[in-house]
Design a protein around this motif. Structure first.
Motif, short mmCIF file in Angstrom:
data_model
loop_
_atom_site.label_atom_id
_atom_site.label_comp_id
_atom_site.label_asym_id
_atom_site.label_seq_id
_atom_site.Cartn_x
_atom_site.Cartn_y
_atom_site.Cartn_z
N UNK A 183 39.38 0.46 6.23
CA UNK A 183 40.75 0.70 5.77
C UNK A 183 41.68 1.04 6.93
N UNK A 184 41.11 1.55 8.02
CA UNK A 184 41.93 1.90 9.18
C UNK A 184 42.34 0.65 9.95
N UNK A 185 41.38 -0.27 10.18
CA UNK A 185 41.68 -1.50 10.92
C UNK A 185 42.16 -2.63 10.01
N UNK A 186 42.04 -2.42 8.67
CA UNK A 186 42.44 -3.43 7.70
C UNK A 186 41.74 -4.77 7.94
N UNK A 187 40.43 -4.70 8.10
CA UNK A 187 39.65 -5.92 8.26
C UNK A 187 38.21 -5.68 7.83
N UNK A 188 37.53 -6.78 7.55
CA UNK A 188 36.14 -6.72 7.16
C UNK A 188 35.26 -6.42 8.37
N UNK A 189 34.34 -5.47 8.22
CA UNK A 189 33.39 -5.17 9.29
C UNK A 189 32.16 -6.05 9.17
N UNK A 190 31.60 -6.09 7.97
CA UNK A 190 30.44 -6.94 7.72
C UNK A 190 30.39 -7.25 6.23
N UNK A 191 30.09 -8.49 5.92
CA UNK A 191 29.93 -8.89 4.53
C UNK A 191 28.72 -9.80 4.41
N UNK B 278 36.15 3.72 5.84
CA UNK B 278 35.32 2.58 5.51
C UNK B 278 34.87 2.64 4.06
N UNK B 279 34.96 1.50 3.40
CA UNK B 279 34.42 1.31 2.06
C UNK B 279 33.18 0.45 2.18
N UNK B 280 32.08 0.90 1.59
CA UNK B 280 30.81 0.19 1.72
C UNK B 280 30.20 0.03 0.33
N UNK B 281 30.15 -1.20 -0.15
CA UNK B 281 29.55 -1.52 -1.45
C UNK B 281 28.42 -2.51 -1.24
N UNK B 282 27.31 -2.30 -1.90
CA UNK B 282 26.18 -3.23 -1.78
C UNK B 282 25.35 -3.15 -3.05
N UNK B 283 24.55 -4.19 -3.27
CA UNK B 283 23.72 -4.19 -4.45
C UNK B 283 22.85 -5.41 -4.57
N UNK B 284 21.91 -5.32 -5.50
CA UNK B 284 21.02 -6.41 -5.88
C UNK B 284 20.82 -6.30 -7.38
N UNK B 285 21.03 -7.42 -8.10
CA UNK B 285 20.97 -7.32 -9.55
C UNK B 285 20.59 -8.68 -10.15
N UNK B 286 19.71 -8.69 -11.16
CA UNK B 286 19.37 -9.96 -11.82
C UNK B 286 20.53 -10.44 -12.68
#
Length: 779
Positions: free
Chosen positions: A698-706, A675-683
């Motif tokens: 990356x294993x299932x080749x689909x988005x888990x949550x966005x 799993x790749x997990x990127x998140x953020x908050x920025x002005x």
């Protein structure tokens, strides 16, 4: 001081010198001091200067200055031209003023400006009885401080100094303001906003009402015939509004929310809040879904000194898509029964197997499979404790997914724990006992009785510790419905011996410009558990535990009581930490560990591949502050036999200040997870802020949550638009769209995405921290 203090007055020259700004009077101005008849008073040093608290029967002096003053002493004062009047936390400026001393009444005309207890009001005319705080103000523009949750501040109510929450400012105008007593205002044809006044234009948002009442004694406000405007356009109307002036609970209709989801379509929710008592409340919220109908949601909360709880229920009379009646409930109760006894109750249920995946938002709720139903009764007697548990589950079987095995019910389970560290020779005694009745009609059933007494001898110096320990784990089984050839009664007795040792070295180092203490902590742990044949024992509640730094120092590689793993092994670990010597806070930690076996594995679970290696994978971790405002966390499990990484967790955060955060993470487990997990908050620019999360398998080749959203900080308001896409277990996804307008210190209109943002973006900060979370109540 005389019984009735006269008004002190000084006439100013007829033609005062012209200056850009007239200097303000000193905080403790007196006509006698100005005339040189008394010395200037000196104040004792104080962290906070409190307003004067009037004593019963005390008359406070009044000070007036003007260009021309006439009248009769102790009866009436007529002042004209640049009039200024001061009395107890009040300053009144006007062109003309009449002050009637016997009635303590003031009548001011022309450019009237009143500053009183933090309020600022201006208009053409004002009349007020100062002692009673009654009167009126014609065509006023006002600035009144309102209470909101925050740091402590002082609220002056006239007869007392009240410690309350931080004060915010509400501004507006009215055709007429009536003073109805200390801290009580009534405004006709009024506007109200928390935006700073802007010359020549309306504030970004304001409420226009025919009748507005503000009562700072009861800390409540009401408005009739009210319309809420945003950017000049009306967005909400109510014939009657009621709101709390200090964010306290109050019965009424809460601000409605609106949004859209792929499962329910366009949605609208109108909650009603009932403040039953200070320790009891209820919320009823019909949720209207365009695709499915109206889901009625109710929540009841209560709190007493010895018990507290929540009851929640949802009911959909008829789902337009499934043509069925749907519901779920949740009950939670905890209670202190006294004399060391306590109890708890948790009941959860749903009408059908797909209730949560169809009607709920959030991955934690949608993924619910086993709904807990249990009650506990506990006793704590100091060095020993006991617990009685009855536990079962409702297992939801989604028809589009493989069938889920139902867990065993514990009807009941009794546990006893004891620990004494005051035995002779420095010995420690520990005991764990359990009796549990496992019930599941589809599987083998039985009762398990376990006792595990232990003795240890801790030996410790400032840098070295050594703890030998011995115990006997004894278990008895009585089975029902077992396989042919398996006896109904089984016995297992296993001795357990261990030796734990560690050394701690320290030195002073410098890290990122700070003087810190570095430790070096080697630890060696030996464990011996002889083999016992356990192949006939059923598996009620046991599974292999995760391999990590906590588990490698455990006595049993299994969680649960149905398997006691054989062991003849040693575990070595080396840890180094950076510690602030002043606070003891840990800045950085690095650890390495590995387990070594002196025999092969003999005991296992059904279907488990037994280990034949003589050493485990290598574990390493690093966590802490790597750079200023930058934090990292790395964990790796490396297989030296196959020269490959089995598991990897990498995470980092950069957070220079509140409202600015970037997170990145990667989780990998061979053949199981990627799993790749990127998140953020920025002005961004001009008050715009971006916020989002990208969680991809990356294993299932689909988005888990966005999650993707934009926030705009307008100073006295915040707008948010957020979209969430969440994968379900059925290879489908649920999409939700949230719009919210937050009017600082007044109301939130729309669907609230803050819980989703805080859960998905670690370190998320509300961009208007100074704004209150006050909910507007309407009826």
């Amino acid at each position: 001081m005389p019984a009735a203090a006269p008004a002190e007055a000084i006439a100013k020259p007829q033609e005062p010198p012209q200056v850009d700004e007239r200097p303000a009077l000193p905080p403790l101005y007196s006509a006698y001091v100005a005339a040189g008849e008394l010395p200037q008073p000196a104040l004792a040093q104080s962290a906070r200067l409190a307003p004067h608290l009037r004593q019963p029967g005390e008359e406070l002096p009044t000070f007036i200055t003007a260009e021309r003053i006439a009248g009769k002493n102790d009866v009436e004062v007529l002042a004209e031209g640049d009039v200024e009047m001061r009395k107890r936390n009040s300053i009144l400026l006007s062109d003309r003023m009449t002050y009637r001393q016997l009635a303590d009444e003031v009548d001011a005309e022309g450019n009237v400006r009143l500053s009183r207890d933090g309020d600022h009001i201006s208009g053409p005319r004002m009349m007020m009885k100062l002692e009673d705080s009654t009167g009126f103000f014609e065509q006023p523009s006002y600035s009144i401080r309102r209470i909101k949750t925050g740091s402590a501040a002082t609220l002056w109510t006239g007869n007392e100094e009240r410690e309350s929450a931080e004060l915010t400012t509400g501004t507006g105008s009215a055709a007429r303001m009536e003073f109805e007593g200390e801290g009580k205002y009534r405004l006709r044809d009024a506007t109200y906003s928390t935006c700073a006044p802007a010359a020549g234009r309306d504030p970004d948002w304001f409420a226009r009402t025919a009748d507005l009442r503000l009562d700072y004694d009861t800390e409540q406000g009401t408005a009739r015939d009210a319309t809420l405007y945003f950017q000049g356009a009306p967005i909400l109307y109510s014939p009657w509004l009621s709101f709390s002036l200090n964010n306290e609970r109050k019965s009424g209709l809460l601000t409605p929310t609106a949004g859209s989801t792929s499962q329910g379509g366009v949605e609208f929710t109108q909650p009603f809040y009932w403040n039953i008592a200070p320790n009891m409340d209820a919320t009823i919220a019909p949720r209207i879904m365009a695709k499915r109908g109206t889901l009625w949601k109710g929540e009841y909360r209560y709190l007493q000194q010895n018990y507290a709880g929540t009851v929640e229920a949802h009911y959909l009379p008829r789902d337009r898509l499934t043509h069925t009646r749907r519901s779920n409930y949740s009950v939670s109760h905890v209670q202190n029964l006294g004399y060391g006894f306590s109890g708890s109750l948790a009941l959860n249920g749903a009408s059908d197997n797909t209730y949560f995946s169809d009607l709920s938002n959030g991955s934690a709720v949608i993924a619910q499979t086993n709904l807990l139903r249990q009650g506990t009764l506990s006793y704590s007697g100091g060095w020993w404790s006991a617990n009685l548990l009855a536990q079962s589950y409702q297992t939801l079987q989604d028809p589009s997914l493989p069938r889920v095995a139902e867990p065993y019910r514990r009807l009941p389970q009794v546990t006893v724990d004891a620990n004494r560290g005051d035995l002779p020779l420095g010995l420690n005694f520990a005991f764990r006992g359990e009796h549990v009745n496992f019930r599941n009609p589809a599987l083998v059933q039985g009762r398990r009785f376990t006792v595990y007494p232990q003795l240890s001898l801790p030996l410790q110096t400032e840098i070295f510790s050594l703890t030998p320990k011995i115990g006997v784990h004894s278990t008895r089984y009585t089975l029902d419905g077992q396989a042919p050839g398996v006896p109904a009664k089984l016995t297992r007795d296993v001795p357990i011996l261990s030796l734990d040792s560690s050394v701690t070295f320290e030195r002073e180092v410098s890290w990122l410009g700070n003087s810190l203490t570095q430790t070096l902590e080697p630890r060696l742990y030996y464990l011996y558990v002889p083999e016992r044949n356990q192949s006939l024992i059923p598996v009620f509640d046991t599974a292999a535990t995760d391999f990590n730094f906590a588990q490698i120092f455990g006595e049993n590689r299994y969680g649960g009581g149905d398997r006691i793993g054989d062991a003849n092994q040693a575990t070595a670990m080396l840890t180094s930490r950076l510690i602030d010597p002043q606070t003891g806070a840990e800045s950085l930690r690095i650890a390495f560990g590995q387990r070594f076996y002196f025999s092969t594995q003999k005991v296992g679970l059904p279907g488990e591949v037994l280990r034949s290696d003589r050493q485990t994978d290598f574990l390493a971790s690093l966590s802490g502050r790597l750079l200023p405002k930058t934090y990292g966390d790395v964990g790796v499990q490396y297989n030296p036999q196959l020269s490959r990484v089995e598991r990897l967790n990498v995470g980092g955060r950069y957070q220079p200040e509140v409202g600015k955060v970037l997170n990145a993470g990667y989780r990998y487990s061979r053949d199981q997870l990627g799993q790749i997990d990127l998140s953020g908050q920025w002005p961004l620019f001009g008050g715009w802020h971006a916020v989002g999360r990208f969680n991809y398998s990356t294993k299932d080749r689909r988005m888990i949550e966005s999650v993707a959203g934009l926030e705009f900080d307008g100073g006295c308001w915040v707008g948010r638009v957020v979209m969430q896409r969440l994968a379900t277990l059925t290879q489908q996804s649920n999409t939700a769209l949230f719009f919210q307008l937050e009017l600082n210190g007044f109301a939130k209109v729309g669907s609230n995405p803050l819980d989703i943002l805080k859960r998905n973006v670690p370190g998320y900060g509300v961009i208007n921290q100074q704004g209150a979370d006050t909910q507007l109540l309407a009826q």
